[in-house]
Each structure stands twice: as C-alpha cells, then as structure tokens.
Design a protein around this motif. Structure first.
Motif, PDB file in Angstrom:
ATOM      1  N   PRO A  60       0.824  -1.214   0.000  1.00  0.00           N
ATOM      2  CA  PRO A  60       0.000   0.000   0.000  1.00  0.00           C
ATOM      3  C   PRO A  60       0.858   1.264   0.000  1.00  0.00           C
ATOM      4  N   PRO A  61       0.210   2.429  -0.228  1.00  0.00           N
ATOM      5  CA  PRO A  61       0.983   3.648  -0.496  1.00  0.00           C
ATOM      6  C   PRO A  61       1.720   4.247   0.682  1.00  0.00           C
ATOM      7  N   GLU A  62       1.255   3.999   1.903  1.00  0.00           N
ATOM      8  CA  GLU A  62       1.908   4.593   3.071  1.00  0.00           C
ATOM      9  C   GLU A  62       2.774   3.547   3.759  1.00  0.00           C
ATOM     10  N   GLN A  63       4.083   3.642   3.559  1.00  0.00           N
ATOM     11  CA  GLN A  63       5.039   2.713   4.157  1.00  0.00           C
ATOM     12  C   GLN A  63       6.272   3.494   4.612  1.00  0.00           C
ATOM     13  N   PRO A  64       6.172   4.244   5.682  1.00  0.00           N
ATOM     14  CA  PRO A  64       7.334   5.034   6.115  1.00  0.00           C
ATOM     15  C   PRO A  64       8.551   4.175   6.416  1.00  0.00           C
ATOM     16  N   GLU A  65       8.334   2.952   6.878  1.00  0.00           N
ATOM     17  CA  GLU A  65       9.469   2.080   7.184  1.00  0.00           C
ATOM     18  C   GLU A  65      10.209   1.682   5.909  1.00  0.00           C
ATOM     19  N   ALA A  66       9.496   1.552   4.788  1.00  0.00           N
ATOM     20  CA  ALA A  66      10.139   1.240   3.514  1.00  0.00           C
ATOM     21  C   ALA A  66      10.812   2.475   2.932  1.00  0.00           C
ATOM     22  N   GLU A  67      10.160   3.620   3.032  1.00  0.00           N
ATOM     23  CA  GLU A  67      10.757   4.853   2.544  1.00  0.00           C
ATOM     24  C   GLU A  67      12.093   5.128   3.231  1.00  0.00           C
ATOM     25  N   ALA A  68      12.208   4.706   4.485  1.00  0.00           N
ATOM     26  CA  ALA A  68      13.413   4.997   5.265  1.00  0.00           C
ATOM     27  C   ALA A  68      14.654   4.306   4.716  1.00  0.00           C
ATOM     28  N   VAL A  69      14.498   3.273   3.885  1.00  0.00           N
ATOM     29  CA  VAL A  69      15.668   2.559   3.365  1.00  0.00           C
ATOM     30  C   VAL A  69      16.236   3.237   2.127  1.00  0.00           C
ATOM     31  N   THR A  70      15.547   4.243   1.574  1.00  0.00           N
ATOM     32  CA  THR A  70      15.978   4.852   0.317  1.00  0.00           C
ATOM     33  C   THR A  70      16.905   6.033   0.534  1.00  0.00           C
ATOM     34  N   TRP A  71      17.621   6.371  -0.523  1.00  0.00           N
ATOM     35  CA  TRP A  71      18.469   7.552  -0.501  1.00  0.00           C
ATOM     36  C   TRP A  71      17.603   8.800  -0.679  1.00  0.00           C
ATOM     37  N   PRO A  72      18.050   9.953  -0.169  1.00  0.00           N
ATOM     38  CA  PRO A  72      17.289  11.199  -0.360  1.00  0.00           C
ATOM     39  C   PRO A  72      17.048  11.486  -1.839  1.00  0.00           C
ATOM     40  N   GLY A  73      15.835  11.909  -2.151  1.00  0.00           N
ATOM     41  CA  GLY A  73      15.499  12.252  -3.527  1.00  0.00           C
ATOM     42  C   GLY A  73      14.998  11.100  -4.363  1.00  0.00           C
ATOM     43  N   THR A  74      14.938   9.910  -3.793  1.00  0.00           N
ATOM     44  CA  THR A  74      14.451   8.751  -4.549  1.00  0.00           C
ATOM     45  C   THR A  74      12.975   8.938  -4.906  1.00  0.00           C
ATOM     46  N   PRO A  75      12.604   8.796  -6.184  1.00  0.00           N
ATOM     47  CA  PRO A  75      11.192   8.880  -6.541  1.00  0.00           C
ATOM     48  C   PRO A  75      10.386   7.771  -5.867  1.00  0.00           C
ATOM     49  N   LEU A  76       9.223   8.155  -5.354  1.00  0.00           N
ATOM     50  CA  LEU A  76       8.321   7.202  -4.704  1.00  0.00           C
ATOM     51  C   LEU A  76       7.034   7.114  -5.506  1.00  0.00           C
ATOM     52  N   VAL A  77       6.645   5.902  -5.854  1.00  0.00           N
ATOM     53  CA  VAL A  77       5.396   5.672  -6.574  1.00  0.00           C
ATOM     54  C   VAL A  77       4.427   5.023  -5.600  1.00  0.00           C
ATOM     55  N   ARG A  78       3.375   5.738  -5.263  1.00  0.00           N
ATOM     56  CA  ARG A  78       2.389   5.242  -4.308  1.00  0.00           C
ATOM     57  C   ARG A  78       1.217   4.638  -5.077  1.00  0.00           C
ATOM     58  N   VAL A  79       0.994   3.346  -4.877  1.00  0.00           N
ATOM     59  CA  VAL A  79      -0.033   2.628  -5.621  1.00  0.00           C
ATOM     60  C   VAL A  79      -1.342   2.638  -4.844  1.00  0.00           C
ATOM     61  N   GLY A  80      -2.425   3.029  -5.511  1.00  0.00           N
ATOM     62  CA  GLY A  80      -3.745   3.014  -4.886  1.00  0.00           C
ATOM     63  C   GLY A  80      -3.944   4.183  -3.944  1.00  0.00           C
ATOM     64  N   ALA A  81      -5.146   4.277  -3.377  1.00  0.00           N
ATOM     65  CA  ALA A  81      -5.500   5.312  -2.389  1.00  0.00           C
ATOM     66  C   ALA A  81      -5.130   6.705  -2.867  1.00  0.00           C
ATOM     67  N   GLY A  82      -5.539   7.022  -4.081  1.00  0.00           N
ATOM     68  CA  GLY A  82      -5.254   8.338  -4.626  1.00  0.00           C
ATOM     69  C   GLY A  82      -3.923   8.456  -5.330  1.00  0.00           C
ATOM     70  N   GLY A  83      -3.136   7.391  -5.319  1.00  0.00           N
ATOM     71  CA  GLY A  83      -1.851   7.412  -6.005  1.00  0.00           C
ATOM     72  C   GLY A  83      -1.965   6.803  -7.394  1.00  0.00           C
ATOM     73  N   ALA A  84      -0.935   6.101  -7.821  1.00  0.00           N
ATOM     74  CA  ALA A  84      -0.932   5.475  -9.134  1.00  0.00           C
ATOM     75  C   ALA A  84      -1.963   4.358  -9.196  1.00  0.00           C
ATOM     76  N   ALA A  85      -2.366   4.022 -10.413  1.00  0.00           N
ATOM     77  CA  ALA A  85      -3.266   2.895 -10.596  1.00  0.00           C
ATOM     78  C   ALA A  85      -2.603   1.628 -10.064  1.00  0.00           C
ATOM     79  N   PRO A  86      -3.379   0.677  -9.559  1.00  0.00           N
ATOM     80  CA  PRO A  86      -2.783  -0.523  -8.978  1.00  0.00           C
ATOM     81  C   PRO A  86      -2.136  -1.420 -10.020  1.00  0.00           C
ATOM     82  N   GLY A  87      -1.282  -2.301  -9.535  1.00  0.00           N
ATOM     83  CA  GLY A  87      -0.691  -3.305 -10.401  1.00  0.00           C
ATOM     84  C   GLY A  87       0.559  -2.829 -11.122  1.00  0.00           C
TER      85      GLY A  87
END
Length: 228
Positions: A60-87
C-alpha cells in the motif's frame, strides 16, 4: 547502456495488508525485519547502477518504514488510495509520468541480484518492447522453462496496449507470469527472457545466498548466526 535514454529501476515494496499474514522468515528472525532487510538490499542493487534512477513502488501507499531505506530524492510511486493505478501497469505508467523511457520493476526479495542481469534486460529492450527475468523454481532449479514468477520485468514506456491489458491479471508472484504475457503478445519474440535468478520467499531459500559474494549486507547482518 546508452546515456541518452531516461531509465528507472524500481523496487516493489508490497507490505501485507490488515488481516494478511506476513511471509515466513527464518527461525529467530522477525518477519518484518527480514522483509525490510531484503527490500533495502534489493534497493541498494538498483541504487548502485550507473545511468539509471532508482525508485520505490509502495503498495500500500503509506510505508514510512520502507521509505526509510531509500536515498534522499528517490522517486516514490504510491499505488492506490489516490496514487498510481494498482498493479504493474500502474507502476510502469507512474514511472513514465516521471519521464522514464525504459524501466525495470524488481521483486523486493532478491537482495543478491547481480546488476549484470538488469543491464541485460535493458539491452534486450533495444529489440523488444519488454523483457523478463524469471525466478528460479522451488528447490533452486533454474531451468528456462521454470514457472515460479518473475524476479524482474523490463519495458519500454509507454507500454503497448496489449501488454498493459495483460498486466491487469499478472504480478511478479504469478507462477506462470511470463507464459501469460507471451500468450498475450501479438507475435512471438516480443518478451525475451534473460538469465534467471532466485528470490528469498521461504526460510529455506537463505541457503541460496553465497557468503562469498559482495552485497546483501543488511540481510547478511540479520542472518548472522542463523544456520543455513
């Protein structure tokens, strides 16, 4: 790889939703810690590549624990819940919206994936609209006809309509994903297959990791002392 093509390599972070069971982990290892270690190491493979932009697809789109593993400036694609289409089609479309012309989607549980395999998928896109790296079958079998899902799927963007439609019923865990996508292609040869690789989807799969190879540092540290 050509420097003139805008490329993304995106790792899929799929967290179990409420009511779903987490994937099993080795004895004595917390399943969520294991998931995040695999994710971070797989992301580091993407982030270490030259001439590409690493990205993270969140489902799902809200995963702060996953975002924390990325480098600053990494593009994030949020699927569903108002974000990108699923799949997978939605993820590719979101990457195209980031001006990507070619993209590879990676399964989140391939911490020791050789960067060379990703490079081979990009090279295959020079003559085909998509290319795939199939997951090794259970037990470590790596035959080219093994049906155990995909480690990676590459595509030129935007996706052709037939591929976008086919991805509506396929994800990287679909056992016969490559066969389904090829069956949907208007002619043979449109989805070449690169060398296969393993994914860590069961506790016994940790024996596939080679301690002599560099990389997968987070997974290595978490598994220290766990029999393999």
């Amino acid at each position: 790889m050509s420097t003139g093509t805008r490329r993304h390599v995106a790792v899929l972070s799929v967290r179990p939703r409420e009511g779903e069971r987490a994937a099993p982990s080795p004895p004595g290892v917390d399943p969520e810690d294991f998931r995040l270690a695999l994710l971070e190491d797989t992301y580091e493979v993407a982030a270490g590549l030259e001439l590409v932009t690493p990205a993270l697809v969140l489902d799902p789109p809200e995963q702060p624990e996953a975002e924390a593993v990325t480098w600053p400036g990494t593009p994030l694609v949020r699927v569903g819940a108002g974000g990108a289409a699923p799949g997978l089609a939605g993820a590719f479309a979101a990457l195209h919206a980031l001006n990507s012309e070619e993209a590879v989607l990676l399964a989140p549980d391939a911490p020791d994936l050789p960067p060379l395999l990703i490079g081979k998928l990009f090279r295959a896109l020079g003559g085909a609209p998509a290319a795939a790296c199939q997951a090794a079958a259970t037990g470590g079998t790596t035959g080219r006809n093994a049906a155990n899902g995909l480690v990676a799927l590459a595509a030129r963007l935007p996706l052709p309509g037939w591929l976008s439609d086919a991805l509506a019923g396929v994800d990287l865990d679909t056992p016969d994903a490559l066969g389904r996508l090829r069956a949907a292609a208007p002619r043979p040869g449109l989805i070449p297959q690169g060398p296969g690789w393993h994914r860590l989807r069961a506790p016994a799969d940790i024996h596939l990791l080679d301690p002599g190879l560099e990389g997968w540092e987070n997974t290595r540290a978490l598994l220290e002392g766990v029999p393999r």
